[in-house]
Design a protein around this motif. Structure first.
Motif, PDB file in Angstrom:
ATOM      1  N   TYR A  88      60.515  45.087  35.130  1.00 55.15           N
ATOM      2  CA  TYR A  88      60.515  44.238  36.313  1.00 55.15           C
ATOM      3  C   TYR A  88      61.927  43.838  36.708  1.00 55.15           C
ATOM      4  O   TYR A  88      62.675  43.325  35.890  1.00 55.15           O
ATOM      5  N   GLN A  95      54.653  35.323  41.925  1.00 54.99           N
ATOM      6  CA  GLN A  95      55.363  34.866  40.724  1.00 54.99           C
ATOM      7  C   GLN A  95      56.378  33.783  41.087  1.00 54.99           C
ATOM      8  O   GLN A  95      56.492  32.762  40.413  1.00 54.99           O
ATOM      9  N   GLY A 111      47.276  43.925  42.669  1.00 51.55           N
ATOM     10  CA  GLY A 111      48.466  44.633  42.199  1.00 51.55           C
ATOM     11  C   GLY A 111      49.767  43.918  42.487  1.00 51.55           C
ATOM     12  O   GLY A 111      50.839  44.528  42.444  1.00 51.55           O
ATOM     13  N   LYS A 117      49.887  39.096  39.475  1.00 53.74           N
ATOM     14  CA  LYS A 117      49.377  37.753  39.190  1.00 53.74           C
ATOM     15  C   LYS A 117      49.375  37.468  37.680  1.00 53.74           C
ATOM     16  O   LYS A 117      49.569  36.333  37.265  1.00 53.74           O
ATOM     17  N   THR A 118      49.193  38.520  36.886  1.00 56.69           N
ATOM     18  CA  THR A 118      49.140  38.300  35.434  1.00 56.69           C
ATOM     19  C   THR A 118      50.455  37.699  34.932  1.00 56.69           C
ATOM     20  O   THR A 118      50.457  36.692  34.231  1.00 56.69           O
ATOM     21  N   ASP A 124      44.547  47.735  35.752  1.00 60.81           N
ATOM     22  CA  ASP A 124      45.810  48.168  36.330  1.00 60.81           C
ATOM     23  C   ASP A 124      46.095  49.623  35.960  1.00 60.81           C
ATOM     24  O   ASP A 124      46.538  49.916  34.856  1.00 60.81           O
ATOM     25  N   LYS A 141      48.434  52.106  37.312  1.00 63.09           N
ATOM     26  CA  LYS A 141      49.491  52.214  38.320  1.00 63.09           C
ATOM     27  C   LYS A 141      49.458  53.534  39.068  1.00 63.09           C
ATOM     28  O   LYS A 141      49.754  53.605  40.236  1.00 63.09           O
ATOM     29  N   ARG A 168      49.345  49.864  43.828  1.00 65.83           N
ATOM     30  CA  ARG A 168      49.732  48.673  43.067  1.00 65.83           C
ATOM     31  C   ARG A 168      51.235  48.586  42.854  1.00 65.83           C
ATOM     32  O   ARG A 168      51.919  49.594  42.844  1.00 65.83           O
TER      33      ARG A 168
END
Ligand SMILES: Nc1ncnc2c1ncn2[C@@H]1O[C@H](COP(=O)(O)OP(=O)(O)OP(=O)(O)O)[C@@H](O)[C@H]1O
Length: 560
Positions: free
Chosen positions: A127, A134, A154, A157-158, A414, A416, A442
Motif C-alpha cells: 500500500y 481509510q 474493494g 475497508k478492512t 477479495d 484482486k 478492486r
C-alpha cells in the motif's frame, strides 16, 4: 482563541512587529496572569490539547486550520479538510468530526502516533496511498467514536478498521478477547485474519478465527483462553459458543461488523442481537462497515450505537466506477447457456466468477461446463469446508479459471485478479448486485461485469439499470423507463429467487457419453488405487501417462 494559545505556547511576541495583534491576544483576557494560566492549561491539559489538535489539519508539510485556508496552504495547493473531503468524495455526518489523514507517513506522528511495529508493517506492504475510507475512518476510530462507514467494494475497508483496532490494542494483555470482528461467512473471517497477521506481525497480538473446526475451544483452560486478543467469527458459530459458554465476551471493547448491513438484515438479526448483548462492557466501541446500507438498517444501527459518525465515500449504494457493467439479453433460460458457451469458445480471460441464484443451479451449470475443456469449479454451502478452502486457494492462484458460485461468495471476498463477473442469474437485490460485481474492479483495478437477463427478468431490471446509470455505464434509455417493481415483488425475489427452468441443454446422447466418460474415469481411478494398495510395480511410461490423464479428469468430475 484557545487554538491560538496552544500554538503560541512558549512563544514570545515582538511587540514592535506584532503591535495590534499583541493587544488583541492579550487584551482578550483580563490580565497577563490569566493569559499565562490559559497558555499553561492548553499546553498541559492533554484532553484539551487533543481536542484542539483535532481541529488542526495534518499535512505532510503544512498545517492548516479547518475551514480557513491560509495563504500558505493555498500556495502549497494543500486543501483544507473540508475541501479535501470534497475532493476525495468523503461525506461525514455527525458532530465533532476529526480530520482525515493524507498519507500513511502522517500516521507516524501526532496525533496518531501509530505503533512503530504496525507502522513498519504498513510501510513494507504494497500500500502506497491511503484510500478515502481509510483516511477518514482511522482518525474517527482512533478517537474512540462509534462509526457507520459506507464505501465502495474493494476500497480497503478492512485496513480502515484494522489500523485503529490494532493501534488501540497495542500489545497482548492476556485478559481474554478485547476485540471482536463479525463477518457473514467463514471465508471472509479467514481473509480478515490473514490481513491481521500481516499488519500485526511482531506485535505478539493473538487472533482466533472461530470456526466449527476450531479445535477444543471448550477443552481449553481459562488461562489458555485468555491468550487471545482478537476474535473473528461468523454470527452462527459465535452464538453457539456464547450459549455453550465456550466464550466470554465481557472484556470486548471493540466490536466491528464487516458487511454490517447483511449482519443487521433479517437473516442474521437475532444472532447479531445476541452478540451485542453478550458484549456487555459499557464502553464497547462499535464500528459498522459495508459497501451498502439501506436507511432502515442505518436507523436500526443507530439504536445500538453511541452518537455514531457516519462516513460515506462516493455515492451511497453505488457500484465501483472501475467496473465496466454490461447487460446481455438472452431471451430465454436456454439462451443464457448458448451465450455462455459462445463466450467460452471465443476465449475467456480467466479468472472468471459466475453467479447463480441457488445451489441447485450452481450444480446444474457445473455439469454443463465441466466438459467444455476449461478448469471450472463450483462453490456453495453444501461443499465441505476443506473443499471450499481448496477451491478458494486454487482460484486465487489461477488454477481454477471459472468459478461458479452462489451468494456465499458475493460479499467481502477479495480476489484482486478477477477480470470478469457474470451474473448468470440476476441477483435478488440491488445490494447483492453491487457486492457480486464488486468481486472485480478492486483496489483501483479495472473489471468487467455482465448480467444475463431473460424476458421473465424484465420486471426486476430497473434497479440494476439505475445502479449502472449512476456509475456512468451505458444503458439504453428505454430501460430507464421500465416499470419499477413493487416492494412485494422485490421481497418475493429476495426470498425465493425467480422461478427458472433447469439448466439442462445436453442431449441424451451427450449425457450418455458423459456418463460413459465418468465410468471410465472412475474405473481407472479404482485400478490405480488397487495398484497402489498392492504396493504395485512401477507402471510403464504409457500406463503412467494414461493414469495421469484420468487423474486430471477425475479432479474435474469428483466435485460434480
Ligand atoms: N491503501 C491501499 N492501497 C492499495 N490497495 C489497498 C489499500 N488498502 C487496501 N488495499 C487492497 O484493496 C483490496 C480490497 O480491500 P478490502 O477487501 O478491504 O475491500 P473492501 O472495501 O472491504 O471490499 P468489500 O466491500 O468487497 O468487502 C485488498 O486486496 C487490499 O489489500
Amino acid at each position: 482563541m484557545d487554538l491560538f494559545h496552544l500554538l503560541g505556547s512558549g512563544a514570545t511576541f515582538n511587540k514592535n512587529r506584532f503591535k495590534g495583534d499583541v493587544q488583541l491576544f492579550e487584551a482578550a483576557t483580563d490580565s497577563q496572569i490569566v493569559v499565562a494560566k490559559k497558555k499553561n492549561e492548553v499546553a498541559t491539559n492533554s484532553e484539551l490539547r487533543d481536542k484542539l489538535l483535532d481541529e488542526i489539519d495534518f499535512f505532510k508539510t503544512t498545517h492548516t486550520v479547518v475551514g480557513t485556508p491560509t495563504k500558505q496552504a493555498k500556495k502549497n495547493d494543500a486543501p483544507t479538510a473540508k475541501a479535501f473531503r470534497k475532493e476525495s468524495q468523503i461525506r461525514v455526518y455527525g458532530s465533532d468530526v476529526p480530520n482525515p489523514f493524507r498519507t500513511f507517513e502522517d500516521l507516524a506522528s501526532p496525533p496518531y502516533n501509530l505503533n512503530p511495529t504496525i507502522y513498519r508493517n504498513l510501510m513494507q506492504s504494497e500500500y502506497k496511498t491511503p484510500t478515502a475510507i481509510q483516511m477518514q475512518s482511522v482518525p474517527i476510530m482512533l478517537k474512540g467514536r462509534d462509526l457507520i462507514a459506507c464505501a465502495p467494494t474493494g476500497s480497503g475497508k478492512t485496513l480502515a478498521y484494522l489500523l485503529p483496532l490494532l493501534q488501540d490494542l497495542k500489545k497482548p494483555e492476556k485478559t481474554g478477547y478485547r476485540a471482536l470482528i463479525i463477518a457473514p461467512t467463514r471465508e471472509l473471517a479467514q481473509q480478515i485474519d490473514r490481513e491481521i497477521q500481516k499488519l500485526s506481525a511482531g506485535t505478539k497480538l493473538k487472533t482466533r478465527v472461530l470456526a466449527k473446526s476450531t479445535y477444543a475451544t471448550k477443552a481449553q483452560t481459562p488461562k489458555e483462553k485468555q491468550k487471545f486478543d482478537i476474535l473473528i467469527s461468523t454470527p452462527m458459530r459465535l452464538v453457539y459458543a456464547i450459549k455453550e459458554k465456550e466464550i466470554d465476551l465481557t472484556n470486548i471493547r471493540h466490536l466491528i461488523l464487516d458487511e454490517a448491513d447483511k449482519l443487521l438484515d433479517l437473516g442474521f438479526l437475532d444472532q447479531t442481537d445476541e452478540i451485542f448483548a453478550a458484549c456487555s462492557a459499557p464502553s464497547v466501541r462499535k464500528s459498522l462497515f459495508s459497501a451498502t446500507f439501506s436507511s432502515t438498517v442505518e436507523q436500526l444501527a443507530k439504536t445500538v450505537m453511541r452518537d455514531p459518525l457516519r462516513v460515506v465515500v462516493g455515492t451511497k449504494n453505488a457500484a465501483t466506477d472501475t467496473i465496466d457493467q454490461k447487460l446481455l439479453f438472452t431471451g430465454t433460460e436456454a439462451g443464457k447457456m448458448v451465450a455462455l458457451r459462445q463466450f467460452i469458445q471465443t476465449g475467456i480471460k480467466p479468472p472468471v466468477l459466475i453467479f447463480v441464484q441457488s445451489i441447485d443451479r450452481a450444480k446444474e451449470l457445473f455439469r454443463e461446463l465441466v466438459y467444455e475443456g476449461i478448469n471450472v469449479e463450483v462453490i456453495h454451502s453444501e461443499r465441505t469446508k476443506l473443499q471450499r478452502d481448496n477451491i478458494i486457494d486454487q482460484f486465487r492462484v489461477g488454477k481454477i479459471w471459472v468459478l461458479i458460485a452462489t451468494e456465499l461468495m458475493a460479499r467481502g471476498l477479495d480476489f484482486k485478479g478477477v477480470n470478469l463477473v457474470i451474473n448468470y442469474d440476476i441477483p435478488r437485490s440491488v445490494a447483492s448486485y453491487i457486492h457480486r460485481i464488486g468481486r472485480t474492479g478492486r483496489a483501483g483495478r479495472q473489471g468487467e461485469a455482465i448480467t444475463y437477463y431473460t424476458k421473465d427478468d424484465m420486471d426486476y431490471m430497473r434497479s440494476i439499470v439505475n445502479v449502472m446509470k449512476e456509475s456512468g455505464c451505458e444503458v439504453p434509455d428505454w430501460m430507464l423507463k421500465l416499470k419499477k417493481q413493487s416492494r412485494k415483488g422485490m421481497n418475493k425475489l429476495r426470498k425465493a429467487g425467480a422461478e427458472r427452468e433447469q439448466i439442462d441443454t445436453m442431449s441424451r446422447y451427450d449425457k450418455k457419453r458423459n456418463a460413459q466418460k465418468k465410468e471410465m474415469i472412475d474405473a481407472s481411478k479404482k485400478r490405480k488405487e488397487k495398484q497402489l494398495e498392492e504396493g504395485g510395480q512401477a507402471p510403464r511410461a504409457k500406463k503412467a501417462k494414461k493414469a495421469k490423464n484420468s487423474e486430471a479428469a477425475v479432479t474435474a468430475t469428483s466435485t460434480s
